[in-house]
Each structure stands twice: as C-alpha cells, then as structure tokens.
Design a protein around this motif. Structure first.
Motif, PDB file in Angstrom:
ATOM      1  N   LEU A 105      -6.206  -5.042   6.610  1.00  0.00           N
ATOM      2  CA  LEU A 105      -7.092  -4.398   5.637  1.00  0.00           C
ATOM      3  C   LEU A 105      -8.406  -3.976   6.293  1.00  0.00           C
ATOM      4  O   LEU A 105      -8.931  -2.890   6.026  1.00  0.00           O
ATOM      5  N   GLU A 106      -8.936  -4.836   7.156  1.00  0.00           N
ATOM      6  CA  GLU A 106     -10.191  -4.508   7.832  1.00  0.00           C
ATOM      7  C   GLU A 106     -10.038  -3.303   8.743  1.00  0.00           C
ATOM      8  O   GLU A 106     -10.863  -2.379   8.740  1.00  0.00           O
ATOM      9  N   LEU A 107      -8.954  -3.271   9.530  1.00  0.00           N
ATOM     10  CA  LEU A 107      -8.754  -2.176  10.475  1.00  0.00           C
ATOM     11  C   LEU A 107      -8.421  -0.866   9.772  1.00  0.00           C
ATOM     12  O   LEU A 107      -8.887   0.201  10.177  1.00  0.00           O
ATOM     13  N   SER A 108      -7.633  -0.940   8.728  1.00  0.00           N
ATOM     14  CA  SER A 108      -7.293   0.284   8.008  1.00  0.00           C
ATOM     15  C   SER A 108      -8.540   0.910   7.389  1.00  0.00           C
ATOM     16  O   SER A 108      -8.677   2.135   7.351  1.00  0.00           O
ATOM     17  N   SER A 109      -9.463   0.070   6.938  1.00  0.00           N
ATOM     18  CA  SER A 109     -10.709   0.578   6.377  1.00  0.00           C
ATOM     19  C   SER A 109     -11.546   1.276   7.454  1.00  0.00           C
ATOM     20  O   SER A 109     -12.105   2.357   7.230  1.00  0.00           O
ATOM     21  N   LYS A 110     -11.616   0.672   8.634  1.00  0.00           N
ATOM     22  CA  LYS A 110     -12.398   1.268   9.717  1.00  0.00           C
ATOM     23  C   LYS A 110     -11.795   2.587  10.199  1.00  0.00           C
ATOM     24  O   LYS A 110     -12.514   3.539  10.538  1.00  0.00           O
TER      25      LYS A 110
END
Length: 449
Positions: A105-110
C-alpha cells in the motif's frame, strides 16, 4: 502553444514507456526476505508453502527504499507475492497479510499505481537483459532472445516469454511514439511533407509491433497460459464467481478492495497510438462512426454520444478531438492502472493531437490521406491479430473442460481486467476502421484480415 516532448513525461524516444535504465534487480539487505520468496516463488507455490512462508516473514518498512528504481522493483515483487497469496491452490484466499499489505500500500501510493500486479509491475519494471557485453550495440542487446523476466509465478519458459514479448513490444514504442509526436508537431506547424514522412514511418512501426506480438506463438502454450498462468494474473474485481465475492482485504482493513488484474489494456502504448491518430472509442455496444468529411474537434467524453462536428479551419493551436477511450469506460478505467506520468502523457496527447482534423482539412493532398489511411490500416491489422491471439489463448481454451482456481474455473471470454473480451475487442478494431478518411479507404481497411 508548443507541443510538449516525450522527455517531459519521463518517456524515452529509445525505449518508450520502458525506463531507459534497466529495472533494479537487488534491494538493500533488509529486504532479503522479499527477494528470497520472489526467487523461489514457483517452488513455494507448487509445494503449498507460499502462504506459510509469507506469514512467517517480518513486516518490513518500505521507507528504506530510496530510489524510484528500488521502489518499482519492490512494488513488482510484492504484487507478485500478493497474487500468489490470493490465488495459489487449493483455495482462494481473500485477505492479504500485513507482511504484504502494509508495504505494498505504501509503495503503490508513492508510485501512483494500485496495490496489486499491474502491467507496469508485470512487464515494464520486471525484466533484465541477459547479456550486456561491452561490444554489443543497444539494438543488439535489446533483442527478444536477450530479454528475461525478473520474477515469475511458475518458473516456466512460457511465462517468461509472455512477459518478454510485451517488453520487446514496448521497446518498439520508442520510435513509434517519437514518430507520433512528430506527426502532431507537423500538423501544428502546417507541415504536410513532414507529416507524411512521419506517418509513413509510424505505419512501419505498427507493422513491426504486429510481428512482435505474433511471436507469442513461438514459446507460449495455450493450455499452459489459460489454466496455469492466467489465474495468477487475475485481480479482485468482478471475481464474485471465482472465490472473491467481496474482493480482497488488505491487512487489518475491514473493507475489501476491488481492483482489476494485470491486463494488456493497461499498456499506454496502444492508447497513445489511438490518440495520435484520433481513433475514437465508445461504450461497448454503442458504435458511432465519425463523418468522413468532418474535422475532429468534437468532445468524445463518456457523457457525449455525438459524432464529429466541423471545427475551425487551420492548424495552429486548435486542439483536436480526444482520441482513445474517453467514450469507453473500460479503457478509461485501465488508465487508472498506468503509472501517473503515463496517464498524464495520454491526457496531453488528447489536448494536442489534431492529426485527423488536419488530414480532413487537406483532403486535396492525396499523398497525405494515403499516408494517414495506411496507418489506420496497420493499426486495424494489429487489433485483428490481437483478436486472433485472444481466440487462441482464451476463447478456445474457455470452451474446454478446465479445472483450477480463479479465472480457470469459469467459462466465457472474461479478461484479467474483468471485461467481456470479444465484444470489446471487435468494436475497438472496427472503430479503427471508422477513422479512415473516405469511403474507398474504409472499404480497403475493412477488407484487410
């Protein structure tokens, strides 16, 4: 108003939507558990150890990934792990553990992409060149036989070939996008000769893309693709009959998420060509051919069912009709799965592309019309060949008795992106035909196989 360049959107005139630098292979030592599972993914799936191995893994903070290349590699790995966790036999699992969910979730947001396996994670950021000898030219190095996948579900050559053909096709997008941008710039500069030259080059590019696509047949078995690989590519949207009635829960989230799976519809390349040539797509089942003699500056939004209307004459600064999929909900939804800068590039093209408008307004120039219609013919042929590929790998296989999980359980031509395939594909092909200028050209395009 000047036309922006490819480089303004991080797109390469050499490699197209692929990064010019090869994807990252290794990650910092703290991410060794991710790399280990990715490197042994096929074995862990076959021995039913994948979920247990993920569950025993620590939750690792994605914040220690500093470069975009590292973030893309980690995103690709975690997306592979997510689909393996959900779809591995013997039964579908509707909840991703925190070990995958939190960093994904963190990487997809970035990165500006959804938190699952997208075309970008499966193809654009998931390849390597096997041989990079110093005496090899870039073209020699980037041959199909020299491309390999970084991560696969099955470890089989067919899966690697499936990804690598797409990588090689995207590589061909570099010249085609460059020629497409030159077409648009020539139209704005009222340069018919320059436009003809670039249209002729683009037609050759599309023929090359078609040849590359058909090389799938060389190393990809249809039964393997449909029953072994394809189930892992499915997402969690429209999968109610395939074990995911609510979608997938991420970590401790109480509301399930629904996303379409990885699909070639998420490639920005074909949508870009549609827009460059002002091909208009509408809702499946609603085909609205443009008027052959109308110029193209009418809105093609999903709320409008109007055909083209005449615009102002001239070519300097007047934006053309948005091409591609603004009238087709599936095509527009697929843009949400593209990297953010690629979506923005398509939006820019929609603003600046006046290709068909220029051709129609210069109908007396037969060489220009023929050059444009040749591009339309080649793009239609590409889509016709794509239908043949889908028939071989999905439609015919779906009529056989299949077993397995996910998409392999169900009958019917449903894509990994969640849409009914054949009606959609045939209409998008026929809408390319509609774009040809003049009845004679349309009849020639329609008769091509």
């Amino acid at each position: 108003m000047s036309v922006p360049s490819l480089e303004d959107y991080g797109i390469s005139p050499i490699t197209g939507f692929l990064p010019e630098d090869q994807p990252q292979v290794l990650l910092p030592e703290v991410y060794a558990p991710w790399l280990f599972i990715a490197g042994n993914l096929s074995t862990l799936i076959k021995t039913n150890q994948l979920r247990a191995k993920v569950d025993s893994m620590p939750v690792i903070d994605a914040g220690k990934l500093h470069s975009v290349a590292e973030q893309r590699r980690a995103y690709s790995i975690l997306a592979f792990l997510a689909h393996a966790y959900v779809w591995s036999p013997p039964a579908t699992n509707d909840r991703l553990p925190q070990q995958i969910a939190e960093p994904l979730l963190e990487l997809s947001s970035k990165l500006g992409v959804p938190p699952l396996a997208t075309y970008a994670g499966l193809v654009l950021w998931n390849y390597k060149l096997k041989d990079l000898s110093l005496d090899m030219s870039p073209e020699e190095a980037f041959k199909l036989s020299n491309i390999s996948a970084l991560t696969t579900y099955t470890g089989e050559i067919g899966e690697t070939w499936f990804y690598c053909v797409s990588v090689f096709l995207e590589k061909s997008g570099g010249p085609s996008l460059s020629n497409g941008m030159n077409i648009i710039k020539s139209a704005h500069a009222n340069d018919s000769k320059g436009m003809i030259a670039s249209l002729n080059l683009l037609a050759k590019d599309i023929v090359n893309m078609t040849d590359i696509m058909m090389s799938l047949y060389e190393n990809l078995d249809a039964n393997f693709f449909y029953n072994t690989l394809r189930p892992f590519l499915a997402g969690w949207k429209g999968m109610e009959k395939n074990g995911l009635p609510d979608g997938v829960y991420y970590g401790d989230e109480q509301t399930a998420r629904k996303y379409a799976g990885g699909s070639n519809g998420q490639s920005s390349l074909i949508q870009a060509l549609d827009i460059i040539l002002n091909v208009q797509h509408h809702a499946t089942g609603t085909r609205i051919p443009p008027s052959p003699m109308a110029s193209t500056n009418a809105s093609n939004s999903s709320s409008s069912a109007s055909s083209e209307t005449s615009g102002t004459s001239g070519t300097s600064g007047t934006p053309g009709t948005p091409g591609s999929g603004r009238g087709n909900a599936f095509l527009m939804d697929m843009r949400n799965y593209m990297p953010k800068e690629h979506r923005e590039f398509l939006e820019m093209l929609e603003e600046f592309s006046i290709t068909r408008k220029y051709v129609v307004e210069h109908a007396e120039d037969s060489e220009l019309t023929l050059a444009y219609d040749n591009c339309i013919k080649q793009l239609r042929d590409f889509r016709s060949k794509h239908i043949q590929v889908v028939m071989r790998y999905i439609s015919l296989q779906s009529r056989k008795q299949n077993s397995g999980v996910g998409l392999a359980m169900s009958k019917g031509d449903v894509g990994t992106g969640g849409t009914e395939l054949m009606p959609f594909l045939k209409q998008t092909r026929d809408e390319v035909t509609d774009t040809a200028c003049g009845d004679w050209a349309r009849s020639i395009v329609s008769s091509s196989k």
